[in-house]
Every structure is written in C-alpha cells, then in structure tokens.
Scaffold this motif. Structure first.
Motif: not given
Length: 303
Positions: A234, A260, A263-264, A267, A287, A291, A294
C-alpha cells in the motif's frame, strides 16, 4: 472457420488478460495502443507460463520455439529458446521470429523503438524462479521485482512516449507493489510450486513457519504477516497518484486502472481478514471502479 494451432496458441495466452488484477488494454484506449499493449502482454504472459509450467498441453509452444514437444517441460531450455527468438524480434535483418506471439510483438517493437532490456529482464526473472525458491530479505525480493515486474511499467511508458526518470521511479514502485500483492494472493499456490515470496526475515519476525503456510486457513501469526506485507504494498502504491497526475488524457485512466487494481486487490485481502490460504482473494468490479475513482481524485489533489 477452424482456428489454426498457431492462432490457438496465441489466443490461449492472450485470453488470460481477463484474470489480471488490472485492465491490460481497456476499451477507452486508442486502438493502436491496445494492440501494442496486448502484444507486450502476450510476451510477458508467455514468459510467465513457461516459468510456471502453465503452457497449453500438446507442446505447441515448444515446437514454435524450435524444440521437441516433450521439451516443453524443460523450463530453462524453453526460456533459452524464447530468448533466442526474442533476439530475432530486435534483429535488423535475418529470419522472422518463430513463435506467433513474438511475430506479433515485432511490429510493436519497431513502431515504438523499444529496447530489449525490459523483455530480457522478464525472461531472467523466470530463470531465477527455477533456481531461487526462497527470499531471505525484502531487499532480495525487491531485486527480483526489478526483473519480474518493473519492466512492464517501463514498457507502458515507452509505448506511450512518456518515459522520464521521475515517472520510471514512480512506475517501479507501483509495479513492485503489484507484484507483492500478487504474491500475497497466491501464497498457497506458490507453496504448491515450492516457492515462497514472503521474506524469511519477516516470517521470522512474525514467528511464521513454512508449515503455517501449508494449512487450509491462516492463523493469527500468518494473518499479521500478510497484513504487514499488504501495508508495504500500500505504501508503494502511494506513488501512483503522483504518477497519474504527471500524464494526460487516456493514459491517466490507464495508469489509474493499474493503481486502482492493486488497491482493490488489497481491499479484497483485507476483507478476507488477511487469510489468503483458502485461495486468492479477488477484487470485485465495483471495488475496482471505486479505487480507480479514488486514485483519480488523489491525482487531482482531492481527498
């Protein structure tokens, strides 16, 4: 019309793009970019399939590389033959590459003036996989990612004409993160191949043994270790929004998709309570879209 064996060989490899954590060549890109990205992906996927022993049965890939079908099980011989065929891609004159995926790659290499180093790095990473089964330190793992993952990001920048030292640095961080995330998803599968990509120094710190990775569900120490490595990934992905901010147009969306996607996947790992042993936690499409949004907002300096 029935596809030829050559066509089936390439299609089977390229078809794996849908299983990646990130969009390989999404629809919104210019057609020329999509074709070039898929040509590079086809090569990268072929290298990994050789290194992992995941080639389609029948020995077609070995025949394309000038080997006997039964030699498809000899991974080092296959990688050597692939490197020989790759040299043909970059040769100014001489015979055409033998493997259909490398024949597709050749026009991309010439059109985009690509260099052989990133492709050779991917081959060398898979050679290393045949010889190195454990990593003692994170530094050793990062050096492996320099061969196995970072060349892909550098190729994307080269394909889109956006290479710069700062972008390469940030891209390397993102690609290393994506490789770590994939390793976390595949802990059980990698162990079946007698590979562990969790640094031994971290396993010792969290009192995790190899036996702890071979059970159906992770205990508290394994979960803590996976959470630690996920945070490391991360932190590396934090280089993503500045990288996205530095480019324009559709490339911004593509790079946001890569970040993304990582990141997903993180998650999904977190949602599984960091228990990756039953199987790879997979990100959902909603998701991924969240992301990506974001990442784009952070690239604009928004919260």
């Amino acid at each position: 019309m029935t596809p030829t064996p050559t066509a089936r060989t390439g299609d089977a490899t390229l078809g794996k793009a849908a299983d990646e954590n990130f969009p390989v060549a999404p629809f919104f890109l210019p057609r020329a970019w999509r074709g070039d990205l898929m040509a590079v992906y086809g090569f990268a996927r072929l290298v990994d399939d050789i290194g992992d022993g995941d080639l389609a049965p029948g020995g077609a890939d070995a025949r394309h590389l000038g080997l006997e079908p039964e030699q498809s099980e000899d991974r080092l011989a296959m990688l050597d033959a692939l490197e020989t065929d790759l040299r043909r891609v970059f040769a100014a004159t001489g015979e055409e590459p033998s493997h259909p995926l490398l024949r597709k790659l050749r026009p991309t290499v010439r059109r985009r003036a690509l260099t052989p180093e990133p492709f050779l790095g991917l081959i060398e990473a898979n050679r290393q996989d045949q010889k190195v089964r454990r990593y003692g330190t994170y530094a050793e793992l990062a050096a492996y990612c320099e061969l196995s993952a970072n060349p892909v990001g550098r190729l994307v920048l080269a394909l889109t004409g956006t290479t710069s030292p700062e972008r390469v640095r940030r891209s390397d961080a993102v690609c290393t993160a994506l490789q770590i995330v994939e390793h976390l998803q595949d802990v059980a599968e990698d162990l079946e191949r007698d590979r562990i990509y969790l640094p031994a120094e971290d396993m010792e710190r969290f009192r995790v043994t190899e036996a702890d990775l071979a059970v159906p569900s992770a205990g508290a120490s394994v979960r803590a270790l996976i959470a630690y490595e996920a945070q490391r990934a991360s932190d590396l992905l934090d280089e993503g929004p500045p990288l996205v901010r530095s480019v324009d147009g559709r490339l911004k969306l593509l790079l946001a998709g890569f970040v993304g996607g990582g990141r997903s996947a993180l998650t999904a790992i977190s949602a599984a309570g960091f228990d990756v042993l039953p199987g790879p936690p997979k990100a959902t499409k909603p998701s991924l879209l969240r992301e990506v949004g974001t990442v784009l907002r952070r690239a604009r300096g928004e919260r």
